[in-house]
Design a protein around this motif. Structure first.
Motif, PDB file in Angstrom:
ATOM      1  N   LEU A 245      35.259  36.400  42.982  1.00  0.00           N
ATOM      2  CA  LEU A 245      34.549  37.655  42.750  1.00  0.00           C
ATOM      3  C   LEU A 245      33.688  37.532  41.500  1.00  0.00           C
ATOM      4  O   LEU A 245      34.135  36.982  40.481  1.00  0.00           O
ATOM      5  N   PHE A 246      32.449  38.025  41.558  1.00  0.00           N
ATOM      6  CA  PHE A 246      31.552  38.043  40.415  1.00  0.00           C
ATOM      7  C   PHE A 246      31.327  39.484  39.966  1.00  0.00           C
ATOM      8  O   PHE A 246      31.145  40.385  40.791  1.00  0.00           O
ATOM      9  N   ASP A 247      31.335  39.706  38.657  1.00  0.00           N
ATOM     10  CA  ASP A 247      31.130  41.041  38.111  1.00  0.00           C
ATOM     11  C   ASP A 247      30.355  40.914  36.796  1.00  0.00           C
ATOM     12  O   ASP A 247      30.251  39.826  36.228  1.00  0.00           O
ATOM     13  N   GLU A 268      36.283  36.234  38.755  1.00  0.00           N
ATOM     14  CA  GLU A 268      37.711  36.346  39.065  1.00  0.00           C
ATOM     15  C   GLU A 268      38.021  35.374  40.196  1.00  0.00           C
ATOM     16  O   GLU A 268      37.467  35.485  41.280  1.00  0.00           O
ATOM     17  N   TRP A 269      38.856  34.416  39.910  1.00  0.00           N
ATOM     18  CA  TRP A 269      39.212  33.379  40.881  1.00  0.00           C
ATOM     19  C   TRP A 269      40.609  33.663  41.414  1.00  0.00           C
ATOM     20  O   TRP A 269      41.574  33.747  40.660  1.00  0.00           O
ATOM     21  N   ASN A 270      40.706  33.824  42.717  1.00  0.00           N
ATOM     22  CA  ASN A 270      42.000  34.048  43.361  1.00  0.00           C
ATOM     23  C   ASN A 270      42.190  33.020  44.466  1.00  0.00           C
ATOM     24  O   ASN A 270      41.348  32.888  45.352  1.00  0.00           O
ATOM     25  N   SER A 271      43.288  32.287  44.393  1.00  0.00           N
ATOM     26  CA  SER A 271      43.601  31.323  45.446  1.00  0.00           C
ATOM     27  C   SER A 271      45.105  31.319  45.674  1.00  0.00           C
ATOM     28  O   SER A 271      45.858  32.031  45.008  1.00  0.00           O
ATOM     29  N   ASP A 272      45.543  30.513  46.641  1.00  0.00           N
ATOM     30  CA  ASP A 272      46.966  30.458  46.973  1.00  0.00           C
ATOM     31  C   ASP A 272      47.810  30.055  45.771  1.00  0.00           C
ATOM     32  O   ASP A 272      48.924  30.531  45.588  1.00  0.00           O
ATOM     33  N   VAL A 277      40.660  34.726  35.252  1.00  0.00           N
ATOM     34  CA  VAL A 277      39.463  35.521  35.022  1.00  0.00           C
ATOM     35  C   VAL A 277      38.750  34.914  33.824  1.00  0.00           C
ATOM     36  O   VAL A 277      39.378  34.653  32.782  1.00  0.00           O
ATOM     37  N   GLY A 278      37.465  34.648  33.954  1.00  0.00           N
ATOM     38  CA  GLY A 278      36.731  34.037  32.847  1.00  0.00           C
ATOM     39  C   GLY A 278      35.250  34.327  32.932  1.00  0.00           C
ATOM     40  O   GLY A 278      34.766  34.927  33.902  1.00  0.00           O
ATOM     41  N   PHE A 279      34.532  33.916  31.903  1.00  0.00           N
ATOM     42  CA  PHE A 279      33.084  34.096  31.851  1.00  0.00           C
ATOM     43  C   PHE A 279      32.392  32.801  32.262  1.00  0.00           C
ATOM     44  O   PHE A 279      32.710  31.725  31.751  1.00  0.00           O
ATOM     45  N   GLN A 300      34.574  29.975  30.273  1.00  0.00           N
ATOM     46  CA  GLN A 300      35.416  30.359  29.145  1.00  0.00           C
ATOM     47  C   GLN A 300      36.424  31.403  29.623  1.00  0.00           C
ATOM     48  O   GLN A 300      36.089  32.234  30.475  1.00  0.00           O
ATOM     49  N   PRO A 301      37.630  31.411  29.089  1.00  0.00           N
ATOM     50  CA  PRO A 301      38.612  32.428  29.487  1.00  0.00           C
ATOM     51  C   PRO A 301      38.137  33.816  29.070  1.00  0.00           C
ATOM     52  O   PRO A 301      37.421  33.966  28.061  1.00  0.00           O
TER      53      PRO A 301
END
Length: 329
Positions: A245-247, A268-272, A277-279, A300-301
């Protein structure tokens, strides 16, 4: 007996409601004067959404015989592997946007069935050829961010590039979701600078006052394009589903080198197996207008010592010296 019938009725109501969405249709409200082309595009999208809804209900793959180019069929196939999707509304009313290669309709609502709870409601962008065929499918940025980025343009050329950057970012994000390694590889310069950050905590001293001070810091690692793609290949292989997800997307044009743009976003990176979440900062080079390339990518975190990084701490165009070789005719 009455209780059993009542329970069955409540179970079936959602299925009946879902079945009614088989005939989900698109209505183009503005942006296209050609009535016959408008009808073709509306019909192709309606067939596409109907096929997705039927496929979800039947547990099958979408069966679409017309309305998509071969490229779009391949994109849909790869996206479906990651997550089946359905359209939760019966009518979608949106404007048509003209692009350099055809047309575009944004904000098509879909439910990504494999996404985590709270992340299933997303929107698609559908790209069309000049004849009205769906030519590409990508996951959209939030509508308000799209409008903000476009509104900040300072010239016609800048407006065009911002539209290209939005398409670029949306395709880039969708490539992670569908594990399209070849696309990701194609948008990076062979000499791209890739920096990844990791938060580490130093071992505290015995003194109490020292223990109270911040001991976290970010350690950066430099990767080549080859190393980055190799690592990403392993990540794709070890995770069944990846939802990126990009925000908070910001687009800045370089004050002197006007074909260089900086794009900052929160990812926001979501995987199994992993979530973070980082910049992300991307330096995108438009020397070749038709094939912009990522020259710099940093991660970067989002937080350090429990606090969100201030914007001035996030990488930006001013952190990199840009040197271009002079080419003699």
């Amino acid at each position: 007996m009455k209780k059993v019938k009542l329970i069955l009725l409540f179970v079936l109501i959602p299925l009946f409601s879902f079945a009614q969405l088989e005939d989900t249709k698109l209505v183009i409200t503005d942006g296209l004067d050609n009535a016959s082309l408008k009808a073709v595009m509306e019909n192709n999208v309606s067939l596409f959404l109907k096929a997705c809804n039927v496929a979800v209900m039947e547990g099958e793959k979408p069966d679409i015989e017309e309305g998509l180019t071969k490229d779009a069929e391949e994109v849909l196939k790869e996206m479906w592997k990651m997550s089946p999707m359905s359209c939760p509304v019966s009518t979608v009313e949106e404007v048509c946007l003209q692009t350099s290669e055809g047309y575009q309709v944004r904000n098509i609502p879909v439910t990504m069935m494999a996404a985590a709870e709270g992340e299933q409601d997303q929107e698609l962008v559908l790209h069309f050829t000049s004849s009205g065929l769906i030519d590409n499918i990508s996951i959209a940025l939030e509508e308000h961010r799209y409008k903000d980025i476009i509104a900040e343009h300072e010239s016609v050329e800048d407006l065009y590039r911002r539209q290209v950057i939005i398409d670029f970012v949306e395709n880039y994000r969708t490539a992670y979701n569908r594990k399209d390694l070849s696309y990701i590889e194609s948008v990076f310069s062979d000499n791209a600078l890739i920096l990844t950050g990791k938060v580490i905590r130093e071992k505290p001293k015995s003194d109490y006052a020292m223990r109270a001070l911040s001991r976290e810091k970010i350690v950066y690692q430099k990767r080549t394009k080859k190393e980055y793609i190799s690592n990403l290949k392993k990540v794709f292989k070890s995770n069944k589903y990846i939802n990126v997800l990009f925000d908070e997307v910001e687009v800045i044009q370089h004050p002197k080198l006007t074909d260089i743009y900086g794009v900052t976003l929160k990812q926001e990176w979501n995987s199994d197996r992993y979530r973070d979440v980082g910049f992300i900062f991307l330096m995108i080079d438009f020397q070749d207008e038709m094939h912009p390339l990522i020259q710099v990518r940093t991660w970067q975190p989002e937080k350090l010592d429990g606090k969100v990084l201030a914007r001035e701490e996030v990488f930006n165009l001013g952190d990199f010296d840009i040197v271009r070789a002079l080419v003699n005719d």
